[in-house]
Design a protein around this motif. Structure first.
Motif, mmCIF file in Angstrom:
data_model
loop_
_atom_site.group_PDB
_atom_site.id
_atom_site.type_symbol
_atom_site.label_atom_id
_atom_site.label_comp_id
_atom_site.label_asym_id
_atom_site.label_seq_id
_atom_site.Cartn_x
_atom_site.Cartn_y
_atom_site.Cartn_z
ATOM 1 N N LEU A 268 -26.691 -29.129 29.576
ATOM 2 C CA LEU A 268 -26.591 -29.659 28.219
ATOM 3 C C LEU A 268 -25.358 -29.088 27.539
ATOM 4 O O LEU A 268 -25.051 -27.903 27.714
ATOM 5 N N ILE A 269 -24.667 -29.954 26.801
ATOM 6 C CA ILE A 269 -23.616 -29.452 25.923
ATOM 7 C C ILE A 269 -24.326 -29.271 24.583
ATOM 8 O O ILE A 269 -24.558 -30.233 23.859
ATOM 9 N N HIS A 270 -24.712 -28.033 24.333
ATOM 10 C CA HIS A 270 -25.573 -27.748 23.186
ATOM 11 C C HIS A 270 -24.828 -27.891 21.860
ATOM 12 O O HIS A 270 -23.656 -27.563 21.785
ATOM 13 N N GLU B 168 -19.114 -23.061 15.903
ATOM 14 C CA GLU B 168 -18.102 -23.251 16.953
ATOM 15 C C GLU B 168 -18.595 -24.226 18.026
ATOM 16 O O GLU B 168 -17.907 -25.184 18.370
ATOM 17 N N VAL B 169 -19.810 -24.002 18.553
ATOM 18 C CA VAL B 169 -20.252 -24.880 19.643
ATOM 19 C C VAL B 169 -20.491 -26.311 19.161
ATOM 20 O O VAL B 169 -20.287 -27.263 19.911
ATOM 21 N N GLY B 170 -20.902 -26.462 17.903
ATOM 22 C CA GLY B 170 -21.092 -27.806 17.356
ATOM 23 C C GLY B 170 -19.789 -28.593 17.394
ATOM 24 O O GLY B 170 -19.742 -29.753 17.809
ATOM 25 N N LYS B 171 -18.712 -27.940 16.984
ATOM 26 C CA LYS B 171 -17.401 -28.612 16.993
ATOM 27 C C LYS B 171 -16.927 -28.841 18.426
ATOM 28 O O LYS B 171 -16.368 -29.877 18.764
ATOM 29 N N GLU B 172 -17.170 -27.860 19.283
ATOM 30 C CA GLU B 172 -16.750 -27.980 20.682
ATOM 31 C C GLU B 172 -17.435 -29.160 21.370
ATOM 32 O O GLU B 172 -16.846 -29.852 22.182
ATOM 33 N N ARG B 173 -18.709 -29.365 21.021
ATOM 34 C CA ARG B 173 -19.452 -30.469 21.630
ATOM 35 C C ARG B 173 -18.737 -31.800 21.377
ATOM 36 O O ARG B 173 -18.586 -32.628 22.273
ATOM 37 N N GLU B 174 -18.267 -31.991 20.167
ATOM 38 C CA GLU B 174 -17.568 -33.215 19.797
ATOM 39 C C GLU B 174 -16.282 -33.359 20.620
ATOM 40 O O GLU B 174 -15.934 -34.441 21.090
ATOM 41 N N ILE B 175 -15.575 -32.237 20.767
ATOM 42 C CA ILE B 175 -14.299 -32.271 21.500
ATOM 43 C C ILE B 175 -14.538 -32.612 22.969
ATOM 44 O O ILE B 175 -13.843 -33.455 23.549
ATOM 45 N N ILE B 176 -15.547 -31.976 23.574
ATOM 46 C CA ILE B 176 -15.812 -32.250 24.997
ATOM 47 C C ILE B 176 -16.202 -33.722 25.167
ATOM 48 O O ILE B 176 -15.764 -34.393 26.096
ATOM 49 N N HIS B 177 -16.998 -34.220 24.234
ATOM 50 C CA HIS B 177 -17.422 -35.623 24.313
ATOM 51 C C HIS B 177 -16.213 -36.561 24.252
ATOM 52 O O HIS B 177 -16.130 -37.535 24.998
ATOM 53 N N THR C 90 -20.764 -24.794 27.028
ATOM 54 C CA THR C 90 -20.318 -25.549 25.856
ATOM 55 C C THR C 90 -19.071 -24.936 25.208
ATOM 56 O O THR C 90 -18.234 -25.655 24.689
ATOM 57 N N GLY C 91 -18.966 -23.609 25.249
ATOM 58 C CA GLY C 91 -17.850 -22.970 24.541
ATOM 59 C C GLY C 91 -16.652 -22.686 25.438
ATOM 60 O O GLY C 91 -15.753 -21.946 25.050
ATOM 61 N N TYR C 92 -16.611 -23.320 26.631
ATOM 62 C CA TYR C 92 -15.602 -22.935 27.629
ATOM 63 C C TYR C 92 -14.163 -23.063 27.111
ATOM 64 O O TYR C 92 -13.296 -22.256 27.415
ATOM 65 N N ARG C 93 -13.914 -24.110 26.304
ATOM 66 C CA ARG C 93 -12.534 -24.405 25.888
ATOM 67 C C ARG C 93 -12.020 -23.341 24.918
ATOM 68 O O ARG C 93 -10.894 -22.870 25.021
ATOM 69 N N LYS C 94 -12.884 -22.948 23.999
ATOM 70 C CA LYS C 94 -12.491 -21.928 23.017
ATOM 71 C C LYS C 94 -12.331 -20.575 23.704
ATOM 72 O O LYS C 94 -11.442 -19.783 23.372
ATOM 73 N N MET C 95 -13.229 -20.296 24.679
ATOM 74 C CA MET C 95 -13.112 -19.040 25.435
ATOM 75 C C MET C 95 -11.758 -19.009 26.137
ATOM 76 O O MET C 95 -11.049 -18.004 26.126
ATOM 77 N N ALA C 96 -11.405 -20.145 26.742
ATOM 78 C CA ALA C 96 -10.129 -20.226 27.463
ATOM 79 C C ALA C 96 -8.968 -19.989 26.502
ATOM 80 O O ALA C 96 -8.023 -19.257 26.811
ATOM 81 N N GLU C 97 -9.061 -20.573 25.322
ATOM 82 C CA GLU C 97 -7.977 -20.414 24.343
ATOM 83 C C GLU C 97 -7.774 -18.931 24.015
ATOM 84 O O GLU C 97 -6.645 -18.432 23.978
ATOM 85 N N ARG C 98 -8.901 -18.220 23.796
ATOM 86 C CA ARG C 98 -8.805 -16.794 23.451
ATOM 87 C C ARG C 98 -8.173 -15.998 24.591
ATOM 88 O O ARG C 98 -7.337 -15.128 24.368
#
Ligand code: FAD
Length: 550
Positions: free
Chosen positions: A65-67, A83-92, A375-383
């Motif tokens: 699930l992309i929570h 953060e994860v709420g916004k990330e979900r939209e981006i992944i979608h 779900t938070g993979y993209r932001k983790m990568a950015e950091r």
């Protein structure tokens, strides 16, 4: 464009050992995949290596699930929810074929985790923090409506329910699509390549010795910066360091079981209370439904966590208590066990430890990322990549691009696909029908491969033109086409890679694996052009994989 073909392995090895890289990412789960893509998109020269198949660790063993982050609200982690709420939209937006919104039912029962008031309040706060779009706001149901939404629920104690949105994904395929996009943009990626020793220059890490797990050969890879993105193995890899640090992780295990819908005929995904005051999911998927997850502290083999009889009876009890069914362990068709790499916090229970990620830098300069969520993979990568860029630009004057992964469409996302997915679906459906495929098969292909489905169609067309006559002619055309695609375009090395991480069939269509596994092994051996013994190894490994999921 770089190759991501298993057949090109010797050439890829030549390339990764033949020059120095800016960044070596160790670990090809979703965390390492995201880092490789982000860094490559910023202009760094990147190599990504995994000791197993890509997504062979936790990234193929999640709840898929992309929570939106609802459960973090209970732990009062407001920043994480946002953060994860916004990330979900981006992944979608970037991978519409792999992330689909779906209504989840949260029944409200007497003495449950929520009452009507706290559930609604929680939903409002959650939707506000996570920026949930209006058309996906929750809906409140009374007891009758809740029962109609999911007739299998036991009626006693039911006082109502809430329908809210979760997004489904295929964790392993999401990881692969990120790596495919990274490779398209310049990453060199290789699986079955284990980091076994670090290489130092002036006490600082400048590379690693990698062992080819397919033949035991050792190679040296040099890079200005090394990232440890090995999920549950973070401490194990850190232990290879000359001056290793204290352990950073607390590992907990989560199990999911797959049941045939004939035995568990749920209409609707449900997130429900357990007898021990936790919450778990039942999620229908095609002709099956999966149940999960457990959450227990774990010490043992990181590669094979395994499903114990206690895991099974716990999950079956939870479902039998809540739904009108009487499942026994004989009803379990398949399942998986995954390990959560959680950042160590003493004195907390398994479900209380935060799912937040943390970045560490070791004395010898290795960057370590621990914890986090799919779900938070993209932001983790950015950091992480921010730290990598900081390190490199401190050592030499160079400019890199800013992070752009919020707008980077992933492989299979395709520009037209992302813009109008339902139009794309219609087009691909009608083309698939002309090739003699069934509607359900085409749907599965669309969600599995997105815009890359055209490459599958081209392979299928070539079979339709050719005269049959090979030994594996009985393998269904669709299965054969997917095997060829997986080897040539997705670095699939073994039948388990194919049946687990390229297609998910071992979990959700185990009958096909049992029926065609041997023929698939033979076909793979032929395409990979390897020695005869490989077929025996493939067969033994697949047999073990089938035993492990039961
Ligand atoms: P992994 O996927 O484990 O990747 C690490 C990789 O490193 C492995 O492939 C391994 O082979 C490789 N490696 C290790 N050592 C070496 C070495 N020496 N050399 C080379 N390679 C090496 N998150 C969500 O957002 N949604 C969910 O629904 C969800 N459900 C979950 C359910 C369960 C039961 C669990 C356990 C987790 C769930 N999560 C979920 C969390 C999420 O799955 C993980 O946070 C994520 O997959 C971790 O990815 P990773 O890349 O850090 O680790």
């Amino acid at each position: 464009m770089n190759s991501f073909s298993a057949i090109q392995r010797p050439d890829i090895i030549r390339k990764i050992t033949g020059s120095e890289f800016d960044l070596l990412v160790i670990g090809g789960g979703i965390t390492g995949a995201g880092i490789a893509l982000d860094a490559t998109a910023r202009g760094l020269k990147v190599v990504l290596a995994d000791m197993q198949d890509f997504a062979g660790g936790t990234s193929s063993r999640s709840t898929k699930l992309i929570h939106g982050g609802l459960r973090y609200l209970k732990q009062l982690e407001f920043k994480l929810v946002a953060e994860v709420g916004k990330e979900r939209e981006i992944i979608h937006k970037n991978a519409p074929h792999l992330t689909r919104p779906e209504k989840m039912l949260l029944p409200i029962v007497k003495n449950g985790s929520f009452n009507k008031f706290s559930a609604r309040l929680g939903m409002w706060v959650y939707e506000w923090l996570a920026g949930v779009k209006k058309e996906e706001w929750h809906q409140v149901l009374n007891a009758e409506e809740t029962k109609r939404a999911e007739p299998l629920l036991i009626k006693e104690n039911l006082s109502g329910g809430i329908l809210y949105y979760e997004y489904r994904t295929d964790d392993a395929r999401l990881t692969l699509e990120i790596i495919k996009e990274a490779v398209k943009r310049g990453t060199q990626a290789i699986n079955y390549m284990k980091a076994v020793e670090f290489i130092y220059k002036n006490e600082k890490i400048c590379g690693a010795k990698l062992r080819d797990e397919l033949n035991g050969k050792l190679y040296e890879v040099y890079a200005g910066c090394v990232v440890n993105a090995t999920g549950p193995w973070v401490d194990e890899l850190d232990d290879l360091e000359k001056k290793h640090d204290t352990h950073k992780l607390h590992i907990t295990k989560g199990v999911h079981l797959v049941i045939n819908k004939k035995k568990l005929p749920v209409k609707q995904a449900v997130y429900f209370d357990t007898h021990d005051r936790r919450m778990i999911f039942v999620i229908p998927k095609g002709e099956k439904a999966y149940i999960g997850t457990t959450d227990t502290f774990y010490e043992g083999s990181l590669s094979n966590p395994g499903i114990t009889p206690e895991d099974k009876s716990y999950l079956l009890k939870c479902v039998n208590n809540y739904f009108s069914c009487n499942l026994t362990s004989g009803d379990i068709e398949s399942g998986w066990a995954g390990l959560r790499p959680l950042v160590n916090k003493k004195g907390k229970g398994p479900s209380e430890i935060s799912r937040k990620d943390e970045v560490f830098i070791s004395e010898s300069g290795m960057i370590i990322i621990a914890g986090g969520k799919l779900t938070g993979y993209r932001k983790m990568a950015e950091r992480v990549v921010n730290k990598v860029v900081e390190k490199i630009t401190n050592e030499r004057p160079e400019k890199f691009l800013p992070c752009t992964t919020d707008k980077t469409i992933l492989s299979g996302g395709g520009t037209e696909t992302a813009a109008n997915f339902s139009e794309f679906e219609k087009l691909k459906m009608s083309r698939g029908l002309t090739l003699g495929l069934r509607q359900e098969e085409i749907k599965e292909l669309i969600y599995r491969y997105g815009s890359n489905i055209e490459e599958l169609y081209t392979i299928i067309e070539s079979f339709l033109k050719s005269v049959p006559g090979s030994n594996e002619k009985d393998i269904p055309v669709l299965l054969k086409a997917q095997i060829i695609y997986a080897i040539e375009k997705e670095m699939c090395q073994t039948p388990s890679d194919f049946f687990i991480r390229r297609t998910g069939m071992l979990y959700f269509d185990i009958e096909t694996v049992k029926r065609w596994g041997a023929e698939a092994s033979l076909l793979m051996q032929k395409i990979l052009n390897s020695e005869d013994k490989l077929k025996d190894r493939f067969d033994a490994e697949l047999k073990k994989s089938i035993e492990e999921v039961k």
